[in-house]
Design a protein around this motif. Sequence first.
Motif, PDB file in Angstrom:
ATOM      1  N   TRP A   1       3.883   4.320  -8.445  1.00  0.00           N
ATOM      2  CA  TRP A   1       2.428   4.500  -8.499  1.00  0.00           C
ATOM      3  C   TRP A   1       1.935   5.218  -7.242  1.00  0.00           C
ATOM      4  CZ3 TRP A   1       5.034  -0.090  -7.753  1.00  0.00           C
ATOM      5  CH2 TRP A   1       4.872  -0.718  -6.501  1.00  0.00           C
ATOM      6  N   GLU A   2       0.641   5.543  -7.259  1.00  0.00           N
ATOM      7  CA  GLU A   2       0.024   6.204  -6.110  1.00  0.00           C
ATOM      8  C   GLU A   2      -0.224   5.224  -4.956  1.00  0.00           C
ATOM      9  OE1 GLU A   2      -0.069   9.208  -5.851  1.00  0.00           O
ATOM     10  OE2 GLU A   2      -0.398  10.129  -7.789  1.00  0.00           O
ATOM     11  N   PRO A   3      -0.145   5.730  -3.697  1.00  0.00           N
ATOM     12  CA  PRO A   3       0.073   7.114  -3.284  1.00  0.00           C
ATOM     13  C   PRO A   3       1.553   7.475  -3.099  1.00  0.00           C
ATOM     14  CG  PRO A   3      -0.435   5.816  -1.365  1.00  0.00           C
ATOM     15  CD  PRO A   3      -0.503   4.870  -2.545  1.00  0.00           C
TER      16      PRO A   3
ATOM     17  N   ALA B   1      -5.239   5.422   8.040  1.00  0.00           N
ATOM     18  CA  ALA B   1      -4.875   4.040   7.714  1.00  0.00           C
ATOM     19  C   ALA B   1      -3.527   3.948   7.012  1.00  0.00           C
ATOM     20  CB  ALA B   1      -5.960   3.405   6.844  1.00  0.00           C
ATOM     21  N   LEU B   2      -3.177   4.989   6.256  1.00  0.00           N
ATOM     22  CA  LEU B   2      -1.955   4.952   5.452  1.00  0.00           C
ATOM     23  C   LEU B   2      -0.785   5.680   6.090  1.00  0.00           C
ATOM     24  CD1 LEU B   2      -3.396   5.620   1.882  1.00  0.00           C
ATOM     25  CD2 LEU B   2      -2.903   3.435   2.964  1.00  0.00           C
ATOM     26  N   GLY B   3      -1.083   6.576   7.031  1.00  0.00           N
ATOM     27  CA  GLY B   3      -0.010   7.366   7.612  1.00  0.00           C
ATOM     28  C   GLY B   3       0.543   8.393   6.647  1.00  0.00           C
TER      29      GLY B   3
ATOM     30  N   GLY C   1      -5.358  -9.675   1.012  1.00  0.00           N
ATOM     31  CA  GLY C   1      -4.145  -8.886   0.910  1.00  0.00           C
ATOM     32  C   GLY C   1      -4.450  -7.519   0.308  1.00  0.00           C
ATOM     33  N   PHE C   2      -3.861  -6.470   0.873  1.00  0.00           N
ATOM     34  CA  PHE C   2      -4.097  -5.125   0.353  1.00  0.00           C
ATOM     35  C   PHE C   2      -2.781  -4.364   0.292  1.00  0.00           C
ATOM     36  CE2 PHE C   2      -4.268  -4.766   4.914  1.00  0.00           C
ATOM     37  CZ  PHE C   2      -3.756  -3.515   5.215  1.00  0.00           C
ATOM     38  N   GLN C   3      -2.810  -3.232  -0.402  1.00  0.00           N
ATOM     39  CA  GLN C   3      -1.646  -2.357  -0.514  1.00  0.00           C
ATOM     40  C   GLN C   3      -2.030  -0.956  -0.063  1.00  0.00           C
ATOM     41  OE1 GLN C   3       0.579  -2.786  -4.311  1.00  0.00           O
ATOM     42  NE2 GLN C   3      -0.961  -4.311  -4.863  1.00  0.00           N
ATOM     43  N   LYS C   4      -1.056  -0.054  -0.093  1.00  0.00           N
ATOM     44  CA  LYS C   4      -1.303   1.319   0.357  1.00  0.00           C
ATOM     45  C   LYS C   4      -2.007   2.143  -0.713  1.00  0.00           C
ATOM     46  CE  LYS C   4       2.233   2.169   3.888  1.00  0.00           C
ATOM     47  NZ  LYS C   4       1.271   2.444   4.958  1.00  0.00           N
ATOM     48  N   TYR C   5      -3.092   1.636  -1.244  1.00  0.00           N
ATOM     49  CA  TYR C   5      -3.877   2.412  -2.201  1.00  0.00           C
ATOM     50  C   TYR C   5      -5.180   1.674  -2.448  1.00  0.00           C
ATOM     51  CZ  TYR C   5      -2.890  -0.984  -5.899  1.00  0.00           C
ATOM     52  OH  TYR C   5      -2.824  -2.131  -6.645  1.00  0.00           O
TER      53      TYR C   5
END
Length: 317
Positions: free
Chosen positions: A188-190, A259-261, A36-40
């Motif tokens: 938080w970032e981004p 990858a993040l748009g 599992g991953f997040q946008k950072y």
Amino acid sequence: MMNTFLRHLAKITLAGSIALGVATIAHAEDKIVRIGFQKYGTLILLKTKGQLEEKLKPQGYTVEWTEFPAGPQLLEALNVGSIDFGTTGEAPPIFAQAAGAPLVYVGYEPPAPEAEAILVPQDSPLKTVADLKGKKVALNKGSNVHYLLVKALEKAGLAYTDIEVNFLPPADARAAFEKQAVDAWVIWEPFLAAAEAATGARQLANGSGVVDNHEFYLASRDFLDAHPGVVDTIVASLGEVDTWINANRGDVADQFSPALGIPADVLEVAVERRKYGVKPITPEVVAAQQKIADVFHDLGLIPAAIRIADAVKKPQS
């Protein structure tokens, strides 16, 4: 008699074939690593680069990646067995451990206090954290910014109960923030840099001098017990990506962006606010996490006291 024997033998053979097939499927499933991953963070670059797949393929493993909006949702998936490995900030594993999730801390990134902040709209009359008294503040419940809010309020002489907390995931919080349905947003970032760039939002405070804001890597206990070498490979691969990031800061945003748009110039800000260099969990980090857990318990945010050390990967003997 012979026909009866042959029919009986056929049944045994069929049963054995079914059992073998089930075992084969189960074995194949055991060779899937669900991350599992997040946008950072480093995990998304590891996904983009594909080097983990290259390392695990000779061992017969495949990798499945699932994106989550925030740490609490990611760890809920780990709790129910939908993923085996993931990354979050400081608070989510505390809430998850308190809820009985079978998680294990297996590594952490250096502190990044500037990578989370309390935002207000550009034209907001609020100038300091103390001005939040009686105001509506949005955040993702149980996320890393939850602790930032608690400590920032404390530093400003306010209690957690002095504000009205609205629990919203990042996308919904951004919408509420832009409509000014809430007075402030802790993020938080981004997402932080993106909101600043798009709306001109101002920071009332970030984590500097208030919180560490560690990023943690976590595995499910069952997966770690069954595949310790795979977990070690994941962490080692993250270390390689971190080394690349530190040596190629100028190229990181360009690789993150597709990858993040999120535009590369926005990501450059987010990348610079983070530190990179995965390390094994240390007693000092455990103590820092324990302090957060104790604060959450004292505030009634988690139902029972927990012991962080019980959820830390034991050193290899």
